[in-house]
Write a protein that holds these residues in place. Structure first.
Motif, mmCIF file in Angstrom:
data_model
loop_
_atom_site.group_PDB
_atom_site.id
_atom_site.type_symbol
_atom_site.label_atom_id
_atom_site.label_comp_id
_atom_site.label_asym_id
_atom_site.label_seq_id
_atom_site.Cartn_x
_atom_site.Cartn_y
_atom_site.Cartn_z
ATOM 1 N N LEU A 57 -27.705 18.114 -0.613
ATOM 2 C CA LEU A 57 -28.364 18.461 -1.866
ATOM 3 C C LEU A 57 -27.536 17.847 -2.987
ATOM 4 O O LEU A 57 -26.363 18.166 -3.143
ATOM 5 C CB LEU A 57 -28.429 19.983 -2.018
ATOM 6 C CG LEU A 57 -29.145 20.518 -3.237
ATOM 7 C CD1 LEU A 57 -30.640 20.223 -3.141
ATOM 8 C CD2 LEU A 57 -28.905 22.003 -3.380
ATOM 9 N N ARG A 58 -28.133 16.947 -3.750
ATOM 10 C CA ARG A 58 -27.425 16.246 -4.824
ATOM 11 C C ARG A 58 -27.931 16.691 -6.193
ATOM 12 O O ARG A 58 -29.113 16.936 -6.367
ATOM 13 C CB ARG A 58 -27.620 14.744 -4.687
ATOM 14 C CG ARG A 58 -26.934 14.185 -3.479
ATOM 15 C CD ARG A 58 -26.090 13.007 -3.861
ATOM 16 N NE ARG A 58 -25.449 12.487 -2.673
ATOM 17 C CZ ARG A 58 -24.139 12.430 -2.519
ATOM 18 N NH1 ARG A 58 -23.359 12.829 -3.473
ATOM 19 N NH2 ARG A 58 -23.615 11.944 -1.423
ATOM 20 N N SER A 59 -27.022 16.736 -7.131
ATOM 21 C CA SER A 59 -27.361 17.086 -8.515
ATOM 22 C C SER A 59 -27.616 15.810 -9.292
ATOM 23 O O SER A 59 -27.244 14.744 -8.852
ATOM 24 C CB SER A 59 -26.207 17.852 -9.142
ATOM 25 O OG SER A 59 -26.058 19.080 -8.480
ATOM 26 N N GLU A 61 -30.798 16.608 -10.088
ATOM 27 C CA GLU A 61 -32.183 16.956 -9.766
ATOM 28 C C GLU A 61 -32.302 17.872 -8.558
ATOM 29 O O GLU A 61 -33.394 18.269 -8.182
ATOM 30 C CB GLU A 61 -33.012 15.692 -9.486
ATOM 31 C CG GLU A 61 -33.107 14.724 -10.638
ATOM 32 C CD GLU A 61 -31.905 13.787 -10.676
ATOM 33 O OE1 GLU A 61 -31.205 13.640 -9.647
ATOM 34 O OE2 GLU A 61 -31.645 13.222 -11.745
ATOM 35 N N MET A 63 -32.001 17.026 -5.520
ATOM 36 C CA MET A 63 -32.766 16.292 -4.528
ATOM 37 C C MET A 63 -32.086 16.422 -3.164
ATOM 38 O O MET A 63 -30.858 16.345 -3.058
ATOM 39 C CB MET A 63 -32.828 14.807 -4.920
ATOM 40 C CG MET A 63 -33.592 13.972 -3.937
ATOM 41 S SD MET A 63 -33.608 12.175 -4.275
ATOM 42 C CE MET A 63 -32.922 11.984 -5.856
ATOM 43 N N ILE A 65 -31.360 14.794 0.374
ATOM 44 C CA ILE A 65 -31.376 13.489 1.029
ATOM 45 C C ILE A 65 -30.807 13.637 2.431
ATOM 46 O O ILE A 65 -30.119 14.608 2.740
ATOM 47 C CB ILE A 65 -30.580 12.448 0.222
ATOM 48 C CG1 ILE A 65 -29.133 12.914 0.017
ATOM 49 C CG2 ILE A 65 -31.255 12.172 -1.109
ATOM 50 C CD1 ILE A 65 -28.247 11.911 -0.676
#
Length: 123
Positions: A57-59, A61, A63, A65
């Motif tokens: 989980l990336r910030s 947003e 999102m 991946i």
């Protein structure tokens, strides 16, 4: 003090183990767990699945991946939680783990507990 011992391996080395080698390794690691418990307090430990099964989980947003994207041959494949009196005792425990799992790299980190409603100084 509470410490995390993070176990890193090359996934290909672990995947190439025969079932017999895997059973022998885990049996030897269980003996080390027993030895660690003689001088410290081994908490939860876990063997993580391969990174191909992971998502990140990336910030900003949030999102999701596929997998981690660290530029390294070694991946985090296990974690131990250990309560012991000193960093030296945690290092000794990691040395015992490495003695039976020679392809592993162990990272030792102190853990600060965060409890709701309790200041960090009180923990």
């Amino acid at each position: 003090m509470l410490y995390a011992i993070l176990a890193y391996h090359e996934e290909g080395v672990v995947a190439a183990m025969t079932p017999e080698d895997g059973v022998a390794l885990m049996g030897n690691l269980m003996k080390v767990h027993d030895k660690i418990n003689e001088t410290g307090k081994l908490g939860p430990s876990a063997r993580l699945d391969f990174t191909g099964q992971a998502v990140t989980l990336r910030s900003p947003e949030a999102m999701v991946i596929d997998g981690p994207f660290a530029e390294t041959k070694e991946q985090l494949l296990g974690i131990y939680m250990l309560e012991c009196d000193s960093l030296e005792a945690a290092i000794d425990a990691a040395r015992e783990l490495r003695r039976v799992n020679k392809s592993a790299v162990y990272e030792i980190r102190p853990i600060t507990r965060y409890l709701p409603g309790v200041s960090v100084a009180e923990v």
